[in-house]
Motif scaffolding. Structure first.
Motif, PDB file in Angstrom:
ATOM      1  N   LEU A 111     -38.851  -4.149  -6.990  1.00 36.46           N
ATOM      2  CA  LEU A 111     -39.874  -3.262  -6.442  1.00 36.46           C
ATOM      3  C   LEU A 111     -40.596  -3.906  -5.274  1.00 36.46           C
ATOM      4  N   ALA A 112     -40.874  -5.181  -5.338  1.00 35.20           N
ATOM      5  CA  ALA A 112     -41.545  -5.887  -4.249  1.00 35.20           C
ATOM      6  C   ALA A 112     -40.646  -5.910  -3.014  1.00 35.20           C
ATOM      7  N   GLY A 113     -39.377  -6.178  -3.214  1.00 36.26           N
ATOM      8  CA  GLY A 113     -38.428  -6.169  -2.092  1.00 36.26           C
ATOM      9  C   GLY A 113     -38.303  -4.799  -1.467  1.00 36.26           C
ATOM     10  N   SER A 114     -38.280  -3.768  -2.288  1.00 38.44           N
ATOM     11  CA  SER A 114     -38.205  -2.394  -1.777  1.00 38.44           C
ATOM     12  C   SER A 114     -39.458  -2.044  -0.993  1.00 38.44           C
ATOM     13  N   ALA A 115     -40.616  -2.452  -1.491  1.00 42.70           N
ATOM     14  CA  ALA A 115     -41.879  -2.165  -0.808  1.00 42.70           C
ATOM     15  C   ALA A 115     -41.919  -2.844   0.554  1.00 42.70           C
ATOM     16  N   VAL A 116     -41.478  -4.091   0.629  1.00 46.95           N
ATOM     17  CA  VAL A 116     -41.450  -4.816   1.901  1.00 46.95           C
ATOM     18  C   VAL A 116     -40.514  -4.112   2.885  1.00 46.95           C
ATOM     19  N   PHE A 117     -39.348  -3.697   2.411  1.00 40.96           N
ATOM     20  CA  PHE A 117     -38.408  -3.001   3.285  1.00 40.96           C
ATOM     21  C   PHE A 117     -38.986  -1.686   3.789  1.00 40.96           C
ATOM     22  N   ILE A 118     -39.648  -0.929   2.939  1.00 38.66           N
ATOM     23  CA  ILE A 118     -40.230   0.359   3.337  1.00 38.66           C
ATOM     24  C   ILE A 118     -41.314   0.149   4.382  1.00 38.66           C
ATOM     25  N   VAL A 119     -42.173  -0.840   4.192  1.00 38.15           N
ATOM     26  CA  VAL A 119     -43.212  -1.135   5.182  1.00 38.15           C
ATOM     27  C   VAL A 119     -42.568  -1.531   6.503  1.00 38.15           C
ATOM     28  N   PHE A 120     -41.540  -2.356   6.465  1.00 38.04           N
ATOM     29  CA  PHE A 120     -40.829  -2.766   7.672  1.00 38.04           C
ATOM     30  C   PHE A 120     -40.217  -1.558   8.380  1.00 38.04           C
ATOM     31  N   ALA A 121     -39.548  -0.684   7.649  1.00 40.25           N
ATOM     32  CA  ALA A 121     -38.863   0.474   8.228  1.00 40.25           C
ATOM     33  C   ALA A 121     -39.853   1.453   8.855  1.00 40.25           C
ATOM     34  N   VAL A 122     -40.987   1.650   8.236  1.00 42.64           N
ATOM     35  CA  VAL A 122     -41.979   2.601   8.747  1.00 42.64           C
ATOM     36  C   VAL A 122     -42.591   2.110  10.049  1.00 42.64           C
ATOM     37  N   ARG A 123     -42.676   0.824  10.243  1.00 45.65           N
ATOM     38  CA  ARG A 123     -43.293   0.260  11.451  1.00 45.65           C
ATOM     39  C   ARG A 123     -42.348   0.190  12.648  1.00 45.65           C
ATOM     40  N   GLN A 124     -41.080   0.483  12.466  1.00 48.24           N
ATOM     41  CA  GLN A 124     -40.117   0.431  13.564  1.00 48.24           C
ATOM     42  C   GLN A 124     -40.263   1.657  14.459  1.00 48.24           C
ATOM     43  N   PRO A 125     -40.208   1.473  15.793  1.00 48.84           N
ATOM     44  CA  PRO A 125     -40.302   2.633  16.693  1.00 48.84           C
ATOM     45  C   PRO A 125     -39.054   3.498  16.599  1.00 48.84           C
ATOM     46  N   VAL A 126     -39.248   4.792  16.717  1.00 41.39           N
ATOM     47  CA  VAL A 126     -38.143   5.739  16.661  1.00 41.39           C
ATOM     48  C   VAL A 126     -37.964   6.314  18.053  1.00 41.39           C
TER      49      VAL A 126
END
Length: 132
Positions: free
Chosen positions: A3-18
């Motif tokens: 869950l911690a790894g998934s949360a870190v990945f989600i935060v990382f993905a949301v901050r990427q420019p589209v």
């Protein structure tokens, strides 16, 4: 741990420019028929300008027979990988030379979009450009 790894990945993905293909991607799709007409009208002028790169600038030479027909227009160096790096330049009637300073360009692929109006009709030609 999972869950911690998934949360870190989600935060990382949301901050990427589209970077979409265009800011107005959906609106451009609606005008598809008009764009086909513009492309057909523009095809005879596809070789009416040359693009050259030297140490100081990207230089676009417009043939005189086309330059005299332009009422207004613009050129855009569109960078598909990052629209924030796009560069625009207005074209005045009769202008045969357009320069984009090399200091404003980043190495990589651009698409030169040359759009102009003659007697109220829109014309557009796209040409790939690689900056080294």
């Amino acid at each position: 741990m999972f869950l911690a790894g998934s949360a870190v990945f989600i935060v990382f993905a949301v901050r990427q420019p589209v970077n979409l293909v265009h800011k107005n991607y959906y609106e451009k799709g609606v005008d598809h028929t008009e764009q086909m007409n513009v492309n057909a009208r523009s095809k005879p002028y596809s070789r009416s300008f040359d693009v050259n790169l030297n140490n100081e600038a990207l230089i676009v030479n417009i043939e005189n027979n086309l330059a005299t027909k332009i009422d207004s227009g613009n050129m855009q160096l569109y960078r598909p990988s990052d629209y924030t790096k796009d560069i625009r330049c207005k074209i005045l009637a009769g202008n045969t030379l357009v320069q984009f300073p090399k200091t404003e360009l980043i190495a990589g692929r651009y698409i030169l979009k040359f759009t102009w109006y003659t007697n109220g009709l829109r014309y557009e030609i796209d040409r790939p450009v690689n900056i080294q």
